[in-house]
Each structure stands twice: as C-alpha cells, then as structure tokens.
Design a protein around this motif. Structure first.
Motif, PDB file in Angstrom:
ATOM      1  N   GLU A 137       0.832  -1.199   0.000  1.00  0.00           N
ATOM      2  CA  GLU A 137       0.000   0.000   0.000  1.00  0.00           C
ATOM      3  C   GLU A 137       0.870   1.255   0.000  1.00  0.00           C
ATOM      4  O   GLU A 137       0.594   2.219  -0.742  1.00  0.00           O
ATOM      5  CB  GLU A 137      -0.904   0.002   1.229  1.00  0.00           C
ATOM      6  N   ALA A 138       1.923   1.277   0.794  1.00  0.00           N
ATOM      7  CA  ALA A 138       2.798   2.451   0.861  1.00  0.00           C
ATOM      8  C   ALA A 138       3.473   2.720  -0.476  1.00  0.00           C
ATOM      9  O   ALA A 138       3.607   3.878  -0.892  1.00  0.00           O
ATOM     10  CB  ALA A 138       3.845   2.246   1.952  1.00  0.00           C
ATOM     11  N   ARG A 139       3.892   1.674  -1.152  1.00  0.00           N
ATOM     12  CA  ARG A 139       4.534   1.852  -2.462  1.00  0.00           C
ATOM     13  C   ARG A 139       3.559   2.451  -3.479  1.00  0.00           C
ATOM     14  O   ARG A 139       3.963   3.216  -4.363  1.00  0.00           O
ATOM     15  CB  ARG A 139       5.056   0.515  -2.977  1.00  0.00           C
ATOM     16  N   SER A 140       2.274   2.132  -3.351  1.00  0.00           N
ATOM     17  CA  SER A 140       1.290   2.672  -4.294  1.00  0.00           C
ATOM     18  C   SER A 140       1.135   4.176  -4.146  1.00  0.00           C
ATOM     19  O   SER A 140       0.571   4.837  -5.020  1.00  0.00           O
ATOM     20  CB  SER A 140      -0.065   1.978  -4.111  1.00  0.00           C
ATOM     21  N   HIS A 141       1.640   4.727  -3.045  1.00  0.00           N
ATOM     22  CA  HIS A 141       1.598   6.169  -2.818  1.00  0.00           C
ATOM     23  C   HIS A 141       2.982   6.806  -2.989  1.00  0.00           C
ATOM     24  O   HIS A 141       3.220   7.918  -2.522  1.00  0.00           O
ATOM     25  CB  HIS A 141       1.033   6.467  -1.436  1.00  0.00           C
ATOM     26  N   GLY A 142       3.863   6.074  -3.650  1.00  0.00           N
ATOM     27  CA  GLY A 142       5.164   6.636  -3.993  1.00  0.00           C
ATOM     28  C   GLY A 142       6.175   6.679  -2.883  1.00  0.00           C
ATOM     29  O   GLY A 142       7.184   7.390  -2.987  1.00  0.00           O
ATOM     30  N   MET A 143       5.966   5.926  -1.812  1.00  0.00           N
ATOM     31  CA  MET A 143       6.893   5.953  -0.678  1.00  0.00           C
ATOM     32  C   MET A 143       8.044   4.978  -0.897  1.00  0.00           C
ATOM     33  O   MET A 143       7.868   3.913  -1.493  1.00  0.00           O
ATOM     34  CB  MET A 143       6.148   5.624   0.617  1.00  0.00           C
ATOM     35  N   LYS A 144       9.219   5.366  -0.421  1.00  0.00           N
ATOM     36  CA  LYS A 144      10.391   4.500  -0.451  1.00  0.00           C
ATOM     37  C   LYS A 144      10.311   3.594   0.769  1.00  0.00           C
ATOM     38  O   LYS A 144      10.336   4.058   1.906  1.00  0.00           O
ATOM     39  CB  LYS A 144      11.669   5.326  -0.426  1.00  0.00           C
ATOM     40  N   VAL A 145      10.212   2.273   0.536  1.00  0.00           N
ATOM     41  CA  VAL A 145       9.883   1.330   1.596  1.00  0.00           C
ATOM     42  C   VAL A 145      10.985   0.283   1.738  1.00  0.00           C
ATOM     43  O   VAL A 145      11.454  -0.291   0.750  1.00  0.00           O
ATOM     44  CB  VAL A 145       8.543   0.621   1.313  1.00  0.00           C
ATOM     45  N   LEU A 146      11.370   0.030   2.979  1.00  0.00           N
ATOM     46  CA  LEU A 146      12.315  -1.039   3.306  1.00  0.00           C
ATOM     47  C   LEU A 146      11.627  -2.001   4.262  1.00  0.00           C
ATOM     48  O   LEU A 146      11.054  -1.577   5.272  1.00  0.00           O
ATOM     49  CB  LEU A 146      13.573  -0.466   3.964  1.00  0.00           C
ATOM     50  N   VAL A 147      11.674  -3.295   3.942  1.00  0.00           N
ATOM     51  CA  VAL A 147      11.045  -4.326   4.774  1.00  0.00           C
ATOM     52  C   VAL A 147      12.123  -5.262   5.308  1.00  0.00           C
ATOM     53  O   VAL A 147      12.921  -5.809   4.541  1.00  0.00           O
ATOM     54  CB  VAL A 147      10.004  -5.136   3.972  1.00  0.00           C
ATOM     55  N   LEU A 175      -1.782   3.823   4.991  1.00  0.00           N
ATOM     56  CA  LEU A 175      -2.496   5.036   4.577  1.00  0.00           C
ATOM     57  C   LEU A 175      -2.245   6.172   5.564  1.00  0.00           C
ATOM     58  O   LEU A 175      -2.050   7.326   5.167  1.00  0.00           O
ATOM     59  CB  LEU A 175      -3.999   4.747   4.478  1.00  0.00           C
ATOM     60  N   GLU A 176      -2.221   5.854   6.851  1.00  0.00           N
ATOM     61  CA  GLU A 176      -1.924   6.861   7.856  1.00  0.00           C
ATOM     62  C   GLU A 176      -0.475   7.350   7.725  1.00  0.00           C
ATOM     63  O   GLU A 176      -0.194   8.545   7.879  1.00  0.00           O
ATOM     64  CB  GLU A 176      -2.182   6.293   9.245  1.00  0.00           C
ATOM     65  N   ALA A 177       0.430   6.434   7.423  1.00  0.00           N
ATOM     66  CA  ALA A 177       1.825   6.829   7.218  1.00  0.00           C
ATOM     67  C   ALA A 177       1.954   7.752   6.009  1.00  0.00           C
ATOM     68  O   ALA A 177       2.702   8.739   6.041  1.00  0.00           O
ATOM     69  CB  ALA A 177       2.696   5.589   7.037  1.00  0.00           C
ATOM     70  N   ALA A 178       1.216   7.440   4.953  1.00  0.00           N
ATOM     71  CA  ALA A 178       1.244   8.292   3.761  1.00  0.00           C
ATOM     72  C   ALA A 178       0.702   9.684   4.069  1.00  0.00           C
ATOM     73  O   ALA A 178       1.225  10.694   3.588  1.00  0.00           O
ATOM     74  CB  ALA A 178       0.441   7.639   2.633  1.00  0.00           C
ATOM     75  N   ARG A 179      -0.337   9.746   4.887  1.00  0.00           N
ATOM     76  CA  ARG A 179      -0.872  11.051   5.286  1.00  0.00           C
ATOM     77  C   ARG A 179       0.134  11.823   6.126  1.00  0.00           C
ATOM     78  O   ARG A 179       0.376  13.011   5.911  1.00  0.00           O
ATOM     79  CB  ARG A 179      -2.169  10.870   6.078  1.00  0.00           C
TER      80      ARG A 179
END
Length: 465
Positions: free
Chosen positions: A38-48, A330-334
């Motif tokens: 979900e975070a990637r769909s909002h353009g966020m750089k994500v590390l898991v 979604l909250e992180a994206a906000r």
C-alpha cells in the motif's frame, strides 16, 4: 523519471549505511506485506526487514514454493505476489535489534550491523505462542505446535511415532489436519480447553456469524481429524515423563506411550520490540490475557512516528492483519504528506469495515478458548527454561516480597537467559499475579532493552565502516 523507474534504479545498489527511507516495515507477514504494498502505491520508499528467508510470515510460510491448497494459501500467494511487484526493498535474514530516537533503526544482516533512518516505522512482528508449561515440557520430544508447523511448511517434516497434541485453540486442529494431509499419524489429541466453552461463547454467536467462514472452517478441521480416527481426550491434567527424553505422557494420571508431544495454548502479540521503545505505552488485555501496545484507530502508538499493525497489536488473524497493514500505511502516507486526510479517510473507510467483519468472530473464539490458568501450574514445573526456574520458586519469591516480573530476575534469574523472557514471560507474569491474588494488569511484565536480540562486537564494528 517515473516513481517505479526511480525506485528500481535505487534498488540496483545496496542500501547505503546511514541512508534513509520513507517507511520501514518490520515483518513480512500479512500485515507487513500489505503495508509495504500500500505504501509503495503512494510513492513511498519502503524497506522491509524480516528474519526469514522469504516473505509470508508464519501463516503464509513457504507459500511461494508450494501450490495453494486452500483459501488461506490463495490469500498469501496474492499478498506475496503484490509485494514482490511493488518495488519495496526486502531484506530477508535481517534481525532488527534497536529503534532509536528520530526514527533510526538498527539491524543485523549477513554478520554485519546496519542502520537506516525512517520517516515512519510500522512494526508488524506478528504473534508468538503462549507458553503451556507442564511437568516435563523441557524434555526432548516435547515442543510447541507452532515450531512443528514451521518444520512441516518449510521442510515437509511429518511427525512420526506415537504423536500427541495437547492444549486448545484453532491452531491445534489446523496443524492436525495439515499433518494428516501430509501422511502423518496422530495418536491422539488431549483437549485441555475449559469446560462450558460453548455456553460462554453463545452470547457472541450472532456477531461471529458476520464472518461464518471462520467457524465453518474450525468445524471442518475437527470433523476431518475425527474421521481420520484420531482419539480426542478431554482432560484437566497432562504430564510428560521419560529418562533423558519423552517416553510417555500422563493424561489425568493414565499413562500413554509417546514419542512426540506438541503443546499449544493460543498466541499472544509479539511485543519484544515495542516494550523496549521509550515512551511506547502498553495495556493489559483482560480477555486475551496479554499485554499489547496502546494504539489508535490507525495503528499509531504513543511513540512519535512508530506504528503497529497486525497481530503484534492484538490477535485478529491473517486477513484482519493484512487490512490493518493497509490502514496503517495510509496513515503513514498522510503523515508524510503523500495524501490528504480526506484521501486517507476515504480509502480507509471500506478497509475498516472489512477489518471489523474479520474481527467479528474473535469474542466467540476468546470465550471458547480462554488461556489456561497459571494458578494451576504445579510447583515443580519449570517456567523459565533458560535458567530452569520453577513455578514454585517464583511463588516463593512472591512470598518474600517480589511484586513483578522484573523483580523476579533478582530473586530467581527468571527471564535472564538467552531468550530474555520471550518464551517464559507470559507464564512468569501470570504465576506472580495469581500468587499475589491481584489483577494481572497490576503486575509489571518483563522490561526489554535494546539490543533486543544478541549481537556480536563484530556486527557492531560494521557500523563504524
């Protein structure tokens, strides 16, 4: 350059020491996979980060390497495929051991310690098995059903000989079905669930039927096990005995030959990391009888920038965990300015309704299978396996003035071994509360400190480079 192309280019090189990401996700189970996607769909750089070699977590372990055999496997395959396609950076074999102020995260990977600064952190560490201490549970040949399930899923290891399952809860029946389907044989199931379960659960049946598939699945598991000729023995007491290894079990005083005994009494949130973060508050859940981090509707904790999703915030199951992961993302994206509050609310509304539906059976299941009482654990039973501390020694410590789990360390060394209380913590806490005659919420649990996992000086030295 598009977001996807830019991220692909960044992934081509290893993550730089001391670099930064928008979102760090701990755990590649249902919640972590859904959050990262979900975070990637909002353009966020994500590390898991995940300690395992492949994504999926416990419930979807090995799902990429085997054909889907049921709806749960299909859910897992979809989650993993979407995650793989999302462009999120995945670090398998990575053990997180510290979260510092300002979002700096430390982990060990391939023998070296690494760090990164994250704008937002989502902890999706999942659940751990609640210990079921019985006399003899430290004998070779006695283990948890969760460990046996890992061996079954990852290596196809099927239990042999006189195999007994003991305890209560859905996972006990699920594992029995999985083992039988692989050609395993089970001598019997010792059902330790408290009497009157259906009577306790009936007030919650109407709510549970909002997601009837959960109840139907459990009934189907029980039917398959009984049709396979496995005896089910309701009991109040079980003991494991043998010289040097398990040779037999006593069920309410009656001896039965046994080569392997698998124990289970439900699961509890994995709070090893959250309890070590300064300012992150936890509360006692009187229904599931466990500590859990205090969360708002979006998964925010009391520690700035730190969120929790999935079963590590409260036991709800795989589908609810995945929905929690998406809501937290979604909250992180906000919070990072990628979407507005209205956009977050609009996208999260349907997800929250779906999550509520998935959580509807929980009160029914909690009433059916309440955790077994720690007060009933015999004095001679070892609670802390690392330091070989018995329930009787813990009760003696209470008699000498010990008030909480942390004081128990000084009195008995319980919780000071290699596992740092991860295994024995719930049992030690429960025995203290019962011995004091107080509500468990009044008894402090084991405190954890960073590093939460052992690391070598060599790993630390890598940070200097």
């Amino acid at each position: 350059m598009s977001i996807e192309a830019e991220w692909t280019a960044e992934q081509a090189a290893p993550l730089k020491a001391g670099g930064s990401v928008d979102l760090l996700v701990l755990g590649a189970g249902p919640a972590g996979l859904a959050a990262a996607t979900e975070a990637r769909s909002h353009g966020m750089k994500v590390l898991v980060l995940d300690e395992n070699a492949a994504p999926g977590g416990q419930v979807h372990r090995g799902v990429e390497s085997r054909p889907a055999k049921d709806d749960q496997d299909k859910d897992g395959a979809k989650l993993v495929a979407a995650f793989r396609a999302s462009g999120a950076e995945f670090r398998p074999g990575a053990t997180l051991w510290a979260v510092d102020a300002g979002g700096k995260v430390f982990w060990s990977e391939a023998g070296a310690a690494r760090s990164v600064t994250a704008g937002r952190i989502i902890l999706a560490a999942g659940a751990t098995e609640r210990p079921l201490p019985i006399p003899g549970w430290t004998l070779p040949g006695v283990m948890g059903i969760g460990a046996a399930q890992i061996a079954l899923k990852t290596a196809g290891l099927v239990p042999e000989g006189a195999v007994w399952l003991a305890g209560q809860g859905p996972l006990l029946w699920l594992y029995a079905v999985q083992a039988l389907a692989k050609g395993g044989r089970i001598a019997g199931i010792v059902d330790l669930s408290p009497a009157g379960g259906l009577r306790r659960a009936m007030p919650f049946l109407t709510r549970a039927l909002k997601a009837p598939e959960y109840l139907l699945r459990g009934l189907l598991w029980q039917r398959r096990v009984k049709r396979a000729g496995v005896q089910v023995i309701p009991a109040r007491d079980i003991r494991a005995e043998g010289e040097g290894r398990l040779t037999h079990i006593l069920i309410d005083g009656v001896a039965h030959p046994a080569d392997l005994l698998l124990l289970h009494d439900g699961v509890v949130p994995n709070t090893q990391v959250t309890r070590a973060i300064a300012g992150l508050k936890h509360g006692w859940d009187p229904v599931q009888r466990c500590w859990r981090p205090g969360l708002d509707l979006w998964g925010n904790t009391s520690a700035e920038g730190v969120m929790v999703a999935g079963d590590s915030g409260g036991i709800g199951g795989a589908r609810a965990a995945a929905l929690s992961g998406r809501i937290a993302a979604l909250e992180a994206a906000r919070a990072l300015g990628r979407i507005t509050t209205d956009e977050r609310d609009g996208r999260a509304g349907p997800l929250r309704l779906l999550r509520d539906r998935q959580l509807a059976p929980r009160p029914f299941l909690d009433a059916m299978f309440p955790p077994l009482p720690e007060a009933a654990i015999p004095d001679e039973t070892i609670l802390c396996r690392c330091e070989e501390v018995t329930a009787g020694r813990v009760r003696e410590a209470v008699g000498l003035g010990c008030l909480g789990a942390n004081q128990t360390k000084a009195f008995t060394r319980a919780g000071m071994g290699p596992c740092q209380g991860r295994v024995c913590g719930p049992a030690v806490h429960g025995v203290i509360a019962a011995a004091r005659g107080v509500d468990p919420g009044e008894v402090d649990p084991f405190r954890t400190r960073f590093p939460t996992k052992p690391l070598t000086l060599g790993e630390l030295a890598a940070l200097a480079g």
